[in-house]
Write a protein that holds these residues in place. Structure first.
Motif, PDB file in Angstrom:
ATOM      1  N   ALA A  78      10.227  -4.938   7.498  1.00 33.45           N
ATOM      2  CA  ALA A  78      11.238  -4.754   6.457  1.00 33.45           C
ATOM      3  C   ALA A  78      10.618  -4.731   5.053  1.00 33.45           C
ATOM      4  N   VAL A  79       9.711  -5.671   4.766  1.00 35.13           N
ATOM      5  CA  VAL A  79       9.098  -5.699   3.425  1.00 35.13           C
ATOM      6  C   VAL A  79       8.263  -4.448   3.191  1.00 35.13           C
ATOM      7  N   TRP A  80       7.527  -4.013   4.208  1.00 41.05           N
ATOM      8  CA  TRP A  80       6.711  -2.812   4.067  1.00 41.05           C
ATOM      9  C   TRP A  80       7.587  -1.601   3.740  1.00 41.05           C
ATOM     10  N   ARG A  81       8.677  -1.420   4.476  1.00 42.36           N
ATOM     11  CA  ARG A  81       9.531  -0.254   4.239  1.00 42.36           C
ATOM     12  C   ARG A  81      10.292  -0.371   2.916  1.00 42.36           C
ATOM     13  N   PHE A  82      10.576  -1.597   2.478  1.00 38.89           N
ATOM     14  CA  PHE A  82      11.131  -1.759   1.135  1.00 38.89           C
ATOM     15  C   PHE A  82      10.110  -1.292   0.097  1.00 38.89           C
ATOM     16  N   GLY A  83       8.840  -1.618   0.327  1.00 36.38           N
ATOM     17  CA  GLY A  83       7.786  -1.145  -0.572  1.00 36.38           C
ATOM     18  C   GLY A  83       7.701   0.367  -0.593  1.00 36.38           C
ATOM     19  N   ASP A  84       7.810   1.001   0.587  1.00 36.61           N
ATOM     20  CA  ASP A  84       7.810   2.468   0.636  1.00 36.61           C
ATOM     21  C   ASP A  84       8.912   3.046  -0.237  1.00 36.61           C
ATOM     22  N   LEU A  85      10.114   2.503  -0.073  1.00 41.06           N
ATOM     23  CA  LEU A  85      11.261   2.998  -0.834  1.00 41.06           C
ATOM     24  C   LEU A  85      11.056   2.787  -2.327  1.00 41.06           C
ATOM     25  N   LEU A  86      10.582   1.603  -2.701  1.00 39.68           N
ATOM     26  CA  LEU A  86      10.380   1.281  -4.115  1.00 39.68           C
ATOM     27  C   LEU A  86       9.312   2.169  -4.732  1.00 39.68           C
ATOM     28  N   VAL A  87       8.194   2.339  -4.030  1.00 38.38           N
ATOM     29  CA  VAL A  87       7.061   3.070  -4.601  1.00 38.38           C
ATOM     30  C   VAL A  87       7.329   4.566  -4.663  1.00 38.38           C
ATOM     31  N   THR A  88       7.898   5.148  -3.607  1.00 43.99           N
ATOM     32  CA  THR A  88       8.177   6.585  -3.650  1.00 43.99           C
ATOM     33  C   THR A  88       9.162   6.926  -4.750  1.00 43.99           C
ATOM     34  N   SER A  89      10.144   6.072  -4.956  1.00 43.84           N
ATOM     35  CA  SER A  89      11.099   6.302  -6.059  1.00 43.84           C
ATOM     36  C   SER A  89      10.404   6.158  -7.405  1.00 43.84           C
ATOM     37  N   GLY A 140      -0.247  -3.177  -2.124  1.00 46.09           N
ATOM     38  CA  GLY A 140      -1.149  -2.310  -1.376  1.00 46.09           C
ATOM     39  C   GLY A 140      -0.498  -1.003  -0.984  1.00 46.09           C
ATOM     40  N   ASP A 141       0.778  -1.059  -0.598  1.00 47.06           N
ATOM     41  CA  ASP A 141       1.513   0.148  -0.260  1.00 47.06           C
ATOM     42  C   ASP A 141       1.653   1.038  -1.488  1.00 47.06           C
ATOM     43  N   GLY A 142       1.794   0.405  -2.655  1.00 46.99           N
ATOM     44  CA  GLY A 142       1.896   1.190  -3.884  1.00 46.99           C
ATOM     45  C   GLY A 142       0.638   1.988  -4.151  1.00 46.99           C
ATOM     46  N   ILE A 143      -0.524   1.376  -3.966  1.00 47.97           N
ATOM     47  CA  ILE A 143      -1.788   2.085  -4.180  1.00 47.97           C
ATOM     48  C   ILE A 143      -1.924   3.229  -3.182  1.00 47.97           C
ATOM     49  N   GLY A 144      -1.587   2.972  -1.913  1.00 45.04           N
ATOM     50  CA  GLY A 144      -1.689   4.020  -0.903  1.00 45.04           C
ATOM     51  C   GLY A 144      -0.758   5.179  -1.175  1.00 45.04           C
ATOM     52  N   THR A 145       0.466   4.889  -1.591  1.00 41.55           N
ATOM     53  CA  THR A 145       1.427   5.948  -1.886  1.00 41.55           C
ATOM     54  C   THR A 145       1.006   6.738  -3.121  1.00 41.55           C
ATOM     55  N   LEU A 146       0.483   6.056  -4.122  1.00 43.34           N
ATOM     56  CA  LEU A 146      -0.010   6.747  -5.316  1.00 43.34           C
ATOM     57  C   LEU A 146      -1.147   7.692  -4.950  1.00 43.34           C
ATOM     58  N   ALA A 147      -2.091   7.208  -4.136  1.00 42.27           N
ATOM     59  CA  ALA A 147      -3.193   8.071  -3.709  1.00 42.27           C
ATOM     60  C   ALA A 147      -2.671   9.281  -2.946  1.00 42.27           C
ATOM     61  N   TYR A 148      -1.699   9.063  -2.083  1.00 43.95           N
ATOM     62  CA  TYR A 148      -1.122  10.163  -1.302  1.00 43.95           C
ATOM     63  C   TYR A 148      -0.469  11.194  -2.216  1.00 43.95           C
TER      64      TYR A 148
END
Length: 437
Positions: free
Chosen positions: A369-380, A234-242
């Motif tokens: 922790a998992v959410w912020r790991f997702g942020d790091l993974l998706v932004t990269s 879900g974080d991946g979809i949100g970051t992609l949209a952003y």
């Protein structure tokens, strides 16, 4: 007042107090979020992976500390100590902002960005852990959308307070206002805890267990694994949209005022959609079909939105002959609106069906922790795809495939074998029992 009438009065007041408390929690956060964003803007978007990495490390370091507090302290003291810590931190940042010229925007920006991210995730996660602790599954499906609506009101009110006061008071005093809002939330939550204890539950007992239980349960509980995977997807979809919206704004809006107005209109649309969902479809869906459908439907909506963007790219729509709206903005508004207006209440309703230790330790680890790991993974990942020359259509196609996978995970999460049996729907009128032990 006889015991039956007293219980009915208590049960009627608890949802209202919970919604008001969540209003103050999100008001507090949304007052300081623009302060964080203007500091990170001074550093530049290229530093976001670094910011997310620092936040992820902070989450990992705080996980055993929070686990130890959950194991040792009763619920009321856990709320008191945790919220008081963040109130004290808000007040401690006041002199730092007054000395921003001496400290430097970069250093203060990194520290404050990480702290606000930790503040948001821990305070909100602990709030919903407490909600899952005092309401059972049947009651949660009725009232969690309404409690979330109170938070949505705070998400609108907070930025309005910031816009009104920043010109009059400056940035530093806003932190005091935010601390006052969080203090109001704490008072209401402590009152809720006292009222709930008066109902004869054992929620005030310390949970005990290992301080690393949240990490361990991620591997031992299928439900938590599904929640972790959904968090990353879900974080991946949100970051992609952003990212896609940011590219559109950079290409089509020359001035910062125009970009600010564009994002402000999207935030307003997200909040309106979220509120409409919480008042209508979400509550009906959770009551009639179960909380699992509150995860599946938003994932299906995301698939449709991403396919729309894949086919249309940066095409625009004319909304009733008025403003021209890009498809990527429509995708961002719809995906965020469903995330806030449906996914979040459904997730928290499902957490009423797990043991107390999982509600606090496991839930907190996944949502921090998992959410912020997702942020790091998706932004990269998004940055890497951009460097490889992948355009809007290609990123949308990848996102559609990811969201298709999340549909399956969401369905499995709603029927995870380690969830406690779902309570039957409540009869009309006041519930006979609205708490769990």
């Amino acid at each position: 007042m006889n015991p039956t009438r007293a219980a009915a009065t208590r049960e009627g007041a608890e949802p209202a107090l919970s919604a008001l408390a969540f209003f103050f929690v999100l008001t507090s956060y949304y007052i300081v979020r623009p302060v964080r964003d203007q500091l990170s803007g001074a550093v530049g978007s290229s530093q976001l992976p670094l910011f997310y990495a620092a936040t992820f490390v902070a989450m990992l370091l705080l996980t055993p500390v929070f686990g130890a507090m959950v194991a040792r302290f009763p619920r009321r003291r856990l709320l008191g100590w945790s919220y008081s810590f963040f109130i004290a931190c808000l007040l401690a940042f006041v002199p730092a902002f007054l000395a921003q010229a001496q400290i430097g925007a970069r250093l203060l920006g990194v520290v404050f960005f990480v702290w606000v991210s930790v503040f948001n995730l821990f305070v909100v996660s602990l709030f919903w852990s407490f909600m899952a602790d005092i309401f059972d599954s049947a009651r949660a499906r009725h009232i969690f959308p309404l409690i979330a609506l109170g938070g949505m009101a705070g998400a609108v009110f907070g930025p309005a307070v910031t816009s009104l006061l920043v010109g009059l008071l400056g940035v530093a005093p806003l932190l005091v206002v935010s601390a006052l809002m969080l203090g109001m939330a704490l008072v209401l939550l402590l009152r809720l805890s006292v009222r709930n204890s008066a109902g004869g539950t054992h929620g005030e007992d310390a949970i005990g267990g290992s301080l690393w239980a949240g990490v361990r349960e991620l591997w031992s509980r299928p439900f938590l694994r599904y929640m972790a995977i959904l968090m990353v997807l879900g974080d991946g979809i949100g970051t992609l949209a952003y990212a896609l919206v940011a590219d559109y704004a950079k290409a089509h809006f020359v001035t910062s005022a125009a970009r600010t107005a564009f994002y402000a209109h999207m935030d307003l649309a997200v909040n309106i959609l979220g509120a409409m969902l919480q008042l209508t479809l979400t509550r009906w869906l959770l009551i009639r079909r179960g909380a699992g459908w509150g995860l599946v439907l938003p994932a299906l909506v995301n698939v449709a939105l991403l396919l729309m963007v894949m086919l249309g790219g940066h095409a625009t729509l004319s909304m009733l002959g008025a403003a021209v709206t890009p498809l990527v903005a429509v995708m961002m508004v719809m995906s965020r609106g469903f995330a806030y207006g449906m996914t979040k209440p459904a997730v928290d309703a499902l957490y009423t069906r797990v043991p107390r230790e999982t509600r606090y330790k496991g839930k907190n680890f996944v949502e921090t922790a998992v959410w912020r790991f997702g942020d790091l993974l998706v932004t990269s990942g998004v940055s890497g795809l951009g460097k490889l020359g992948v355009g809007v259509a290609g990123m949308a196609l990848i996102g559609a495939m990811v969201s298709s996978a999340s549909v399956w995970v969401a369905q499995r999460a709603g029927h995870s074998p380690d969830l406690l049996p779902e309570d039957r729907p409540l009869p009309p009128g006041p519930a006979a029992a609205s708490r769990t032990t």
